[in-house]
Design a protein around this motif. Structure first.
Motif, PDB file in Angstrom:
ATOM      1  N   HIS A 150       0.813  -1.213   0.000  1.00  0.00           N
ATOM      2  CA  HIS A 150       0.000   0.000   0.000  1.00  0.00           C
ATOM      3  C   HIS A 150       0.853   1.273   0.000  1.00  0.00           C
ATOM      4  O   HIS A 150       1.781   1.418   0.796  1.00  0.00           O
ATOM      5  N   GLY A 151       0.542   2.171  -0.920  1.00  0.00           N
ATOM      6  CA  GLY A 151       1.176   3.482  -0.920  1.00  0.00           C
ATOM      7  C   GLY A 151       2.500   3.575  -1.639  1.00  0.00           C
ATOM      8  O   GLY A 151       3.036   4.673  -1.800  1.00  0.00           O
ATOM      9  N   MET A 152       3.054   2.441  -2.081  1.00  0.00           N
ATOM     10  CA  MET A 152       4.341   2.500  -2.782  1.00  0.00           C
ATOM     11  C   MET A 152       4.139   3.039  -4.188  1.00  0.00           C
ATOM     12  O   MET A 152       3.137   2.763  -4.845  1.00  0.00           O
ATOM     13  N   LYS A 153       5.097   3.808  -4.653  1.00  0.00           N
ATOM     14  CA  LYS A 153       5.019   4.409  -5.980  1.00  0.00           C
ATOM     15  C   LYS A 153       5.641   3.487  -7.020  1.00  0.00           C
ATOM     16  O   LYS A 153       6.441   2.611  -6.702  1.00  0.00           O
ATOM     17  N   ALA A 154       5.255   3.702  -8.270  1.00  0.00           N
ATOM     18  CA  ALA A 154       5.833   2.932  -9.375  1.00  0.00           C
ATOM     19  C   ALA A 154       7.348   3.070  -9.366  1.00  0.00           C
ATOM     20  O   ALA A 154       7.881   4.169  -9.240  1.00  0.00           O
ATOM     21  N   GLY A 155       8.028   1.932  -9.471  1.00  0.00           N
ATOM     22  CA  GLY A 155       9.487   1.945  -9.530  1.00  0.00           C
ATOM     23  C   GLY A 155      10.179   1.841  -8.192  1.00  0.00           C
ATOM     24  O   GLY A 155      11.412   1.737  -8.134  1.00  0.00           O
ATOM     25  N   GLU A 156       9.426   1.869  -7.081  1.00  0.00           N
ATOM     26  CA  GLU A 156      10.048   1.708  -5.765  1.00  0.00           C
ATOM     27  C   GLU A 156      10.287   0.236  -5.460  1.00  0.00           C
ATOM     28  O   GLU A 156       9.577  -0.635  -5.960  1.00  0.00           O
ATOM     29  N   ASN A 157      11.286  -0.031  -4.635  1.00  0.00           N
ATOM     30  CA  ASN A 157      11.622  -1.409  -4.259  1.00  0.00           C
ATOM     31  C   ASN A 157      10.799  -1.885  -3.083  1.00  0.00           C
ATOM     32  O   ASN A 157      10.631  -1.157  -2.096  1.00  0.00           O
ATOM     33  N   THR A 158      10.317  -3.121  -3.169  1.00  0.00           N
ATOM     34  CA  THR A 158       9.669  -3.748  -2.019  1.00  0.00           C
ATOM     35  C   THR A 158      10.726  -4.054  -0.958  1.00  0.00           C
ATOM     36  O   THR A 158      11.935  -3.989  -1.210  1.00  0.00           O
ATOM     37  N   LEU A 159      10.270  -4.412   0.233  1.00  0.00           N
ATOM     38  CA  LEU A 159      11.186  -4.701   1.333  1.00  0.00           C
ATOM     39  C   LEU A 159      12.167  -5.803   0.971  1.00  0.00           C
ATOM     40  O   LEU A 159      13.374  -5.693   1.247  1.00  0.00           O
ATOM     41  N   ASN A 160      11.684  -6.883   0.358  1.00  0.00           N
ATOM     42  CA  ASN A 160      12.586  -7.990   0.023  1.00  0.00           C
ATOM     43  C   ASN A 160      13.650  -7.561  -0.987  1.00  0.00           C
ATOM     44  O   ASN A 160      14.803  -7.988  -0.913  1.00  0.00           O
ATOM     45  N   SER A 161      13.263  -6.719  -1.935  1.00  0.00           N
ATOM     46  CA  SER A 161      14.248  -6.212  -2.903  1.00  0.00           C
ATOM     47  C   SER A 161      15.264  -5.301  -2.229  1.00  0.00           C
ATOM     48  O   SER A 161      16.452  -5.310  -2.576  1.00  0.00           O
ATOM     49  N   GLN A 205      16.066  -0.100 -21.444  1.00  0.00           N
ATOM     50  CA  GLN A 205      16.614   0.919 -20.560  1.00  0.00           C
ATOM     51  C   GLN A 205      15.547   1.773 -19.889  1.00  0.00           C
ATOM     52  O   GLN A 205      15.778   2.336 -18.824  1.00  0.00           O
ATOM     53  N   ASN A 206      14.362   1.860 -20.511  1.00  0.00           N
ATOM     54  CA  ASN A 206      13.309   2.642 -19.853  1.00  0.00           C
ATOM     55  C   ASN A 206      12.838   1.962 -18.569  1.00  0.00           C
ATOM     56  O   ASN A 206      12.426   2.626 -17.618  1.00  0.00           O
ATOM     57  N   LEU A 207      12.927   0.604 -18.522  1.00  0.00           N
ATOM     58  CA  LEU A 207      12.597  -0.106 -17.286  1.00  0.00           C
ATOM     59  C   LEU A 207      13.668   0.156 -16.227  1.00  0.00           C
ATOM     60  O   LEU A 207      13.358   0.376 -15.051  1.00  0.00           O
ATOM     61  N   VAL A 208      14.912   0.124 -16.643  1.00  0.00           N
ATOM     62  CA  VAL A 208      16.017   0.338 -15.712  1.00  0.00           C
ATOM     63  C   VAL A 208      15.970   1.758 -15.145  1.00  0.00           C
ATOM     64  O   VAL A 208      16.009   1.973 -13.924  1.00  0.00           O
ATOM     65  N   ARG A 209      15.868   2.723 -16.039  1.00  0.00           N
ATOM     66  CA  ARG A 209      15.884   4.126 -15.603  1.00  0.00           C
ATOM     67  C   ARG A 209      14.571   4.553 -14.961  1.00  0.00           C
ATOM     68  O   ARG A 209      14.497   5.613 -14.331  1.00  0.00           O
ATOM     69  N   GLY A 210      13.550   3.721 -15.087  1.00  0.00           N
ATOM     70  CA  GLY A 210      12.281   4.018 -14.441  1.00  0.00           C
ATOM     71  C   GLY A 210      12.252   3.657 -12.969  1.00  0.00           C
ATOM     72  O   GLY A 210      11.280   3.968 -12.261  1.00  0.00           O
ATOM     73  N   LEU A 211      13.303   2.988 -12.482  1.00  0.00           N
ATOM     74  CA  LEU A 211      13.381   2.677 -11.060  1.00  0.00           C
ATOM     75  C   LEU A 211      13.486   3.963 -10.246  1.00  0.00           C
ATOM     76  O   LEU A 211      14.247   4.869 -10.601  1.00  0.00           O
ATOM     77  N   ALA A 212      12.727   4.038  -9.187  1.00  0.00           N
ATOM     78  CA  ALA A 212      12.675   5.281  -8.404  1.00  0.00           C
ATOM     79  C   ALA A 212      14.046   5.669  -7.854  1.00  0.00           C
ATOM     80  O   ALA A 212      14.376   6.858  -7.775  1.00  0.00           O
ATOM     81  N   ASP A 213      14.852   4.673  -7.491  1.00  0.00           N
ATOM     82  CA  ASP A 213      16.173   4.946  -6.920  1.00  0.00           C
ATOM     83  C   ASP A 213      17.258   4.523  -7.905  1.00  0.00           C
ATOM     84  O   ASP A 213      18.300   3.993  -7.509  1.00  0.00           O
ATOM     85  N   TYR A 214      17.010   4.789  -9.180  1.00  0.00           N
ATOM     86  CA  TYR A 214      17.902   4.311 -10.240  1.00  0.00           C
ATOM     87  C   TYR A 214      19.363   4.690  -9.999  1.00  0.00           C
ATOM     88  O   TYR A 214      20.256   3.848 -10.142  1.00  0.00           O
ATOM     89  N   GLU A 215      19.627   5.937  -9.656  1.00  0.00           N
ATOM     90  CA  GLU A 215      21.015   6.392  -9.533  1.00  0.00           C
ATOM     91  C   GLU A 215      21.778   5.576  -8.500  1.00  0.00           C
ATOM     92  O   GLU A 215      22.910   5.126  -8.752  1.00  0.00           O
TER      93      GLU A 215
END
Length: 327
Positions: free
Chosen positions: A19-30, A294-304
């Motif tokens: 709940h409440g996580m944004k697109a591209g954010e990592n779940t706890l296990n990740s 690359q759009n999937l990779v760079r779409g990660l919220a914490d990509y950098e």
């Protein structure tokens, strides 16, 4: 004991697991997998080795008990069991051995989310073993030597698994998964997709699916999704390893030549697509890492930060492996 920002939604009906996580954010296990990844270059710098079980456990506990370390709503039962035992030992004054805090096996211990950290352990151990055996870059590895390496990787990864998941059933699946990963990694990126399919089919005897009967197709994803969902519903879309691993391998087999279609099919099949996605991503990514959009990779919220962590991890592997050529 376990830090979370989301206790306010616990117990509320009809609440999404994340709940409440944004697109591209990592779940706890990740995020825990990223904790493990970050230990590898530090281990090389401090101890001259790659994977270290004690460092993993200490960093896992530190991350899980640090306020605001994540924003996921859901913590798998293995986290809850581990830290229930952690707190109990603390309160009782008992000896706190981090490698002995896993909970007893229950109905969902053998779940696919347990395998998220396995590729990091497997690859780190593979590189260590190649160095120990004097294998250089470009060498052909005889099957006898491969089996020696494989058995050690299975042993190390199963021990790692049991720190949090004491499940003999899960250990069996882990050994199959590890062998698939290693065989695919050692193929090289230019091998055709059918080589990947041969590996999956050859190691899938315990699974209730005939992989060679899968109809391969170059049709648009929208045309194949209905059939894939039927297969998914027949195999099961829950987290339980008996359901989720066969489904992951079905998708990996069918889309061995198309990373994007495989990942999107997994997502659209629903259910526990986070854990399945990690296993599927590791298999398809190992086979065709240059084809990851690359759009999937760079779409990660914490990509950098993720990019920096992966670069540090792969650099540590390269530095360690290079030492076997210079020694």
């Amino acid at each position: 004991v376990v830090s979370t920002q989301s206790t306010w939604v616990w117990g509320r009906p009809n609440t999404h697991y994340h709940h409440g996580m944004k697109a591209g954010e990592n779940t706890l296990n990740s995020l825990c997998n990223r904790v493990l990844i970050r230990t590898i270059p530090k281990n090389l710098e401090n101890y001259g080795k790659l994977y270290d079980a004690n460092e993993w456990l200490e960093n896992y506990v530190r991350f899980m008990t640090t306020p605001n370390s994540h924003n996921d709503t859901y913590a798998d039962s293995y986290h809850r069991d581990f830290f229930a035992n952690y707190q109990s030992r603390q309160l009782s004054g008992g000896e706190l051995k981090l490698d002995q805090l896993a909970g007893e096996e229950n109905h969902d211990t053998a779940s696919i989310g347990a395998l998220l950290t396995i590729p990091v352990v497997a690859v780190s151990t593979l590189i260590s073993d190649l160095k120990a055996l004097g294998v250089s870059d470009g060498d052909t590895i005889p099957e006898v030597k491969f089996q020696q390496i494989l058995q050690n990787v299975k042993n190390v990864s199963t021990r790692h698994l049991f720190f949090t998941h004491k499940s003999p059933k899960l250990a069996t699946y882990n050994e199959i998964y590890v062998e698939m990963l290693l065989r695919i990694l050692l193929l090289g990126p230019q091998e055709p997709p059918n080589k990947i399919r041969e590996i999956i089919d050859g190691l899938s005897a315990p699974f209730r699916i005939r992989f060679k009967d899968i109809k391969l197709s170059n049709e648009p994803l929208e045309s194949t999704l209905s059939q894939d969902r039927k297969v998914a519903n027949s195999l099961g879309i829950a987290c339980y390893i008996d359901d989720s691993m066969p489904l992951s391998l079905y998708i990996a087999y069918k889309y061995a030549d198309n990373f994007l279609h495989g990942i999107l099919t997994n997502t659209n099949c629903g259910g526990e697509n986070c854990g399945r996605g990690a296993v599927l991503g590791a298999l398809l990514g190992s086979a065709s890492y240059t084809n990851i959009p690359q759009n999937l990779v760079r779409g990660l919220a914490d990509y950098e930060n993720i990019n920096k962590e992966i670069n540090a991890f792969t650099s540590a592997l390269q530095i360690y492996f290079a030492q076997c050529r210079s020694n």
